[in-house]
Design a protein around this motif. Structure first.
Motif, PDB file in Angstrom:
ATOM      1  N   ALA A  15      36.236  42.031  62.977  1.00  0.00           N
ATOM      2  CA  ALA A  15      35.309  41.387  63.904  1.00  0.00           C
ATOM      3  C   ALA A  15      35.472  41.933  65.312  1.00  0.00           C
ATOM      4  O   ALA A  15      34.487  42.137  66.029  1.00  0.00           O
ATOM      5  CB  ALA A  15      35.514  39.878  63.890  1.00  0.00           C
ATOM      6  N   GLN A  16      36.700  42.177  65.727  1.00  0.00           N
ATOM      7  CA  GLN A  16      36.930  42.702  67.064  1.00  0.00           C
ATOM      8  C   GLN A  16      36.288  44.073  67.253  1.00  0.00           C
ATOM      9  O   GLN A  16      35.738  44.380  68.315  1.00  0.00           O
ATOM     10  CB  GLN A  16      38.438  42.781  67.347  1.00  0.00           C
ATOM     11  N   ASP A  17      36.321  44.900  66.211  1.00  0.00           N
ATOM     12  CA  ASP A  17      35.671  46.214  66.308  1.00  0.00           C
ATOM     13  C   ASP A  17      34.154  46.092  66.238  1.00  0.00           C
ATOM     14  O   ASP A  17      33.441  46.886  66.858  1.00  0.00           O
ATOM     15  CB  ASP A  17      36.199  47.145  65.222  1.00  0.00           C
ATOM     16  N   LEU A  18      33.653  45.125  65.485  1.00  0.00           N
ATOM     17  CA  LEU A  18      32.217  44.865  65.495  1.00  0.00           C
ATOM     18  C   LEU A  18      31.759  44.414  66.883  1.00  0.00           C
ATOM     19  O   LEU A  18      30.711  44.851  67.382  1.00  0.00           O
ATOM     20  CB  LEU A  18      31.862  43.790  64.463  1.00  0.00           C
ATOM     21  N   ILE A  19      32.543  43.565  67.510  1.00  0.00           N
ATOM     22  CA  ILE A  19      32.226  43.114  68.867  1.00  0.00           C
ATOM     23  C   ILE A  19      32.161  44.293  69.826  1.00  0.00           C
ATOM     24  O   ILE A  19      31.206  44.447  70.601  1.00  0.00           O
ATOM     25  CB  ILE A  19      33.265  42.085  69.351  1.00  0.00           C
ATOM     26  N   ALA A  20      33.175  45.155  69.767  1.00  0.00           N
ATOM     27  CA  ALA A  20      33.212  46.316  70.661  1.00  0.00           C
ATOM     28  C   ALA A  20      32.005  47.231  70.443  1.00  0.00           C
ATOM     29  O   ALA A  20      31.433  47.778  71.402  1.00  0.00           O
ATOM     30  CB  ALA A  20      34.508  47.092  70.438  1.00  0.00           C
ATOM     31  N   HIS A  21      31.608  47.369  69.195  1.00  0.00           N
ATOM     32  CA  HIS A  21      30.477  48.242  68.870  1.00  0.00           C
ATOM     33  C   HIS A  21      29.162  47.659  69.372  1.00  0.00           C
ATOM     34  O   HIS A  21      28.380  48.342  70.056  1.00  0.00           O
ATOM     35  CB  HIS A  21      30.412  48.447  67.356  1.00  0.00           C
ATOM     36  N   TYR A  22      28.900  46.397  69.070  1.00  0.00           N
ATOM     37  CA  TYR A  22      27.591  45.826  69.386  1.00  0.00           C
ATOM     38  C   TYR A  22      27.445  45.432  70.843  1.00  0.00           C
ATOM     39  O   TYR A  22      26.320  45.352  71.362  1.00  0.00           O
ATOM     40  CB  TYR A  22      27.302  44.644  68.462  1.00  0.00           C
ATOM     41  N   CYS A  23      28.557  45.214  71.532  1.00  0.00           N
ATOM     42  CA  CYS A  23      28.480  44.871  72.960  1.00  0.00           C
ATOM     43  C   CYS A  23      27.916  46.021  73.812  1.00  0.00           C
ATOM     44  O   CYS A  23      27.465  45.797  74.934  1.00  0.00           O
ATOM     45  CB  CYS A  23      29.864  44.499  73.487  1.00  0.00           C
ATOM     46  N   LYS A  24      27.941  47.223  73.278  1.00  0.00           N
ATOM     47  CA  LYS A  24      27.445  48.373  74.031  1.00  0.00           C
ATOM     48  C   LYS A  24      25.944  48.278  74.283  1.00  0.00           C
ATOM     49  O   LYS A  24      25.448  48.785  75.284  1.00  0.00           O
ATOM     50  CB  LYS A  24      27.758  49.666  73.275  1.00  0.00           C
ATOM     51  N   GLN A  25      25.222  47.625  73.352  1.00  0.00           N
ATOM     52  CA  GLN A  25      23.765  47.588  73.479  1.00  0.00           C
ATOM     53  C   GLN A  25      23.145  46.208  73.281  1.00  0.00           C
ATOM     54  O   GLN A  25      21.942  46.046  73.478  1.00  0.00           O
ATOM     55  CB  GLN A  25      23.123  48.567  72.484  1.00  0.00           C
ATOM     56  N   HIS A  26      23.949  45.227  72.896  1.00  0.00           N
ATOM     57  CA  HIS A  26      23.396  43.920  72.549  1.00  0.00           C
ATOM     58  C   HIS A  26      24.190  42.794  73.205  1.00  0.00           C
ATOM     59  O   HIS A  26      25.360  42.964  73.542  1.00  0.00           O
ATOM     60  CB  HIS A  26      23.427  43.705  71.033  1.00  0.00           C
ATOM     61  N   GLN A  30      31.352  51.545  59.175  1.00  0.00           N
ATOM     62  CA  GLN A  30      30.695  51.656  57.881  1.00  0.00           C
ATOM     63  C   GLN A  30      29.687  50.527  57.696  1.00  0.00           C
ATOM     64  O   GLN A  30      28.557  50.739  57.252  1.00  0.00           O
ATOM     65  CB  GLN A  30      31.731  51.604  56.753  1.00  0.00           C
ATOM     66  N   LEU A  31      30.097  49.320  58.041  1.00  0.00           N
ATOM     67  CA  LEU A  31      29.227  48.163  57.890  1.00  0.00           C
ATOM     68  C   LEU A  31      28.007  48.284  58.796  1.00  0.00           C
ATOM     69  O   LEU A  31      26.873  48.005  58.373  1.00  0.00           O
ATOM     70  CB  LEU A  31      29.995  46.878  58.190  1.00  0.00           C
ATOM     71  N   ALA A  32      28.210  48.682  60.037  1.00  0.00           N
ATOM     72  CA  ALA A  32      27.085  48.839  60.961  1.00  0.00           C
ATOM     73  C   ALA A  32      26.088  49.872  60.424  1.00  0.00           C
ATOM     74  O   ALA A  32      24.865  49.662  60.493  1.00  0.00           O
ATOM     75  CB  ALA A  32      27.597  49.258  62.338  1.00  0.00           C
ATOM     76  N   ASN A  33      26.596  50.971  59.875  1.00  0.00           N
ATOM     77  CA  ASN A  33      25.712  51.998  59.313  1.00  0.00           C
ATOM     78  C   ASN A  33      24.984  51.494  58.075  1.00  0.00           C
ATOM     79  O   ASN A  33      23.799  51.809  57.867  1.00  0.00           O
ATOM     80  CB  ASN A  33      26.524  53.251  58.959  1.00  0.00           C
ATOM     81  N   ILE A  34      25.672  50.724  57.246  1.00  0.00           N
ATOM     82  CA  ILE A  34      25.041  50.159  56.049  1.00  0.00           C
ATOM     83  C   ILE A  34      23.884  49.246  56.444  1.00  0.00           C
ATOM     84  O   ILE A  34      22.789  49.313  55.875  1.00  0.00           O
ATOM     85  CB  ILE A  34      26.074  49.387  55.213  1.00  0.00           C
ATOM     86  N   ILE A  35      24.107  48.402  57.433  1.00  0.00           N
ATOM     87  CA  ILE A  35      23.060  47.474  57.867  1.00  0.00           C
ATOM     88  C   ILE A  35      21.856  48.240  58.415  1.00  0.00           C
ATOM     89  O   ILE A  35      20.700  47.906  58.130  1.00  0.00           O
ATOM     90  CB  ILE A  35      23.620  46.499  58.912  1.00  0.00           C
ATOM     91  N   ASP A  36      22.119  49.291  59.166  1.00  0.00           N
ATOM     92  CA  ASP A  36      21.024  50.085  59.729  1.00  0.00           C
ATOM     93  C   ASP A  36      20.184  50.755  58.651  1.00  0.00           C
ATOM     94  O   ASP A  36      19.011  51.059  58.875  1.00  0.00           O
ATOM     95  CB  ASP A  36      21.582  51.164  60.668  1.00  0.00           C
ATOM     96  N   ASN A  37      20.778  50.991  57.490  1.00  0.00           N
ATOM     97  CA  ASN A  37      20.093  51.759  56.450  1.00  0.00           C
ATOM     98  C   ASN A  37      19.820  50.966  55.176  1.00  0.00           C
ATOM     99  O   ASN A  37      19.478  51.546  54.141  1.00  0.00           O
ATOM    100  CB  ASN A  37      20.915  53.000  56.099  1.00  0.00           C
ATOM    101  N   THR A  38      19.964  49.642  55.240  1.00  0.00           N
ATOM    102  CA  THR A  38      19.716  48.802  54.068  1.00  0.00           C
ATOM    103  C   THR A  38      18.279  48.290  54.096  1.00  0.00           C
ATOM    104  O   THR A  38      17.876  47.622  55.043  1.00  0.00           O
ATOM    105  CB  THR A  38      20.690  47.604  54.029  1.00  0.00           C
ATOM    106  N   GLU A  39      17.525  48.625  53.073  1.00  0.00           N
ATOM    107  CA  GLU A  39      16.163  48.141  52.964  1.00  0.00           C
ATOM    108  C   GLU A  39      16.142  46.802  52.239  1.00  0.00           C
ATOM    109  O   GLU A  39      16.932  46.564  51.340  1.00  0.00           O
ATOM    110  CB  GLU A  39      15.296  49.156  52.203  1.00  0.00           C
ATOM    111  N   TYR A  40      15.213  45.958  52.642  1.00  0.00           N
ATOM    112  CA  TYR A  40      15.106  44.653  51.996  1.00  0.00           C
ATOM    113  C   TYR A  40      14.403  44.803  50.654  1.00  0.00           C
ATOM    114  O   TYR A  40      13.380  45.464  50.554  1.00  0.00           O
ATOM    115  CB  TYR A  40      14.331  43.681  52.890  1.00  0.00           C
ATOM    116  N   GLN A  41      14.970  44.193  49.597  1.00  0.00           N
ATOM    117  CA  GLN A  41      14.381  44.276  48.267  1.00  0.00           C
ATOM    118  C   GLN A  41      14.169  42.901  47.634  1.00  0.00           C
ATOM    119  O   GLN A  41      13.960  42.793  46.437  1.00  0.00           O
ATOM    120  CB  GLN A  41      15.279  45.133  47.356  1.00  0.00           C
ATOM    121  N   GLY A  42      14.217  41.855  48.426  1.00  0.00           N
ATOM    122  CA  GLY A  42      13.907  40.537  47.916  1.00  0.00           C
ATOM    123  C   GLY A  42      15.061  39.777  47.308  1.00  0.00           C
ATOM    124  O   GLY A  42      14.907  38.640  46.879  1.00  0.00           O
TER     125      GLY A  42
END
Length: 233
Positions: A12-23, A207-219
């Motif tokens: 979570a701490q690394d997710l925070i550091a990543h997303y705080c740059k733009q969000h 890895q998780l951030a990249n997965i979310i960016d490239n995951t298409e919704y399939q219902g």
């Protein structure tokens, strides 16, 4: 806005550091050990049902629906509990503890967040699960409490996805297996893990951030690992 629950965990701490740059990031934790920044707001929570409901409503009132939600909660062992190796090791206390942390508290967060999402929401909600929560993939046995609590979490996510397909069909639900990450949760079990299979928290977060960016919704909900590969429910 990005909402990160269980913000004291190493991933979570690394997710925070990543997303705080733009969000704008809202980080929820039982304890607050680091200062907030320009794009970071910390909220302390005791994770009981009333507190979760109150905090969720306040976040939506102030910021609106989050674009991303990460529920980074989980427990495998502590001073009083350790994964069972055999049937005789099972205890009611450990079963209850595992269910509360690994399933019930995440489920309450999902309940309160999803109930407030508008029909047009495009939120991606990721909950940390574990491969050992897969019923089909269980070939080794053991770890009764942890396996059962993560399996319960997976069932909740699958069931929630059916309802959300009617209520807000663009919402994505992901059950994420981070792999063996260099964290307090995995410390007692790292000796047998090959070096190339012990991941840094930063690697898993990216890895998780990249997965979310490239995951298409399939219902339907997805149960995937750190490499983006599907895991049987």
């Amino acid at each position: 806005m990005v909402l990160i629950i269980g913000a004291s965990s190493v991933i979570a701490q690394d997710l925070i550091a990543h997303y705080c740059k733009q969000h704008q990031v809202i980080a929820v934790s039982r304890t607050i050990n680091v200062p907030a920044g320009d794009n970071l707001t910390y909220i302390k929570s005791n994770y009981d049902e009333h507190d979760i409901s109150t905090i969720t409503k306040e976040i939506f009132q102030q910021y609106g629906a989050p674009a991303l939600v990460f529920i980074c909660l989980g427990t495998l062992h502590c001073d009083n509990y350790f994964p069972e190796k055999r049937l005789e090791d099972i205890s009611a206390d450990y079963l209850e503890h595992s269910q509360k942390v690994n399933f019930i508290i995440p489920a309450l967060w999902m309940k309160n967040i999803c109930a407030l999402l508008p029909k047009s929401a495009t939120t991606t909600l990721t909950t940390f699960s574990a491969r050992v929560g897969s019923i089909e993939d269980n070939h080794l046995g053991g770890w009764y409490a942890y396996r059962a609590s993560k399996a319960a979490l997976n069932m909740f996510i699958q069931t929630l996805s059916i309802e959300m397909a009617r209520r807000a069909k663009l919402v994505k639900l992901i059950a994420f297996h981070p792999g063996t990450t260099d964290s307090p949760l995995s410390k007692p079990f790292q000796a047998r893990v090959p070096k190339d299979k012990l991941f840094s928290p930063d690697f898993v977060a990216m890895q998780l951030a990249n997965i979310i960016d490239n995951t298409e919704y399939q219902g339907t909900a997805k149960f995937i690992d750190w490499a983006g590969k599907p895991i049987p429910w």
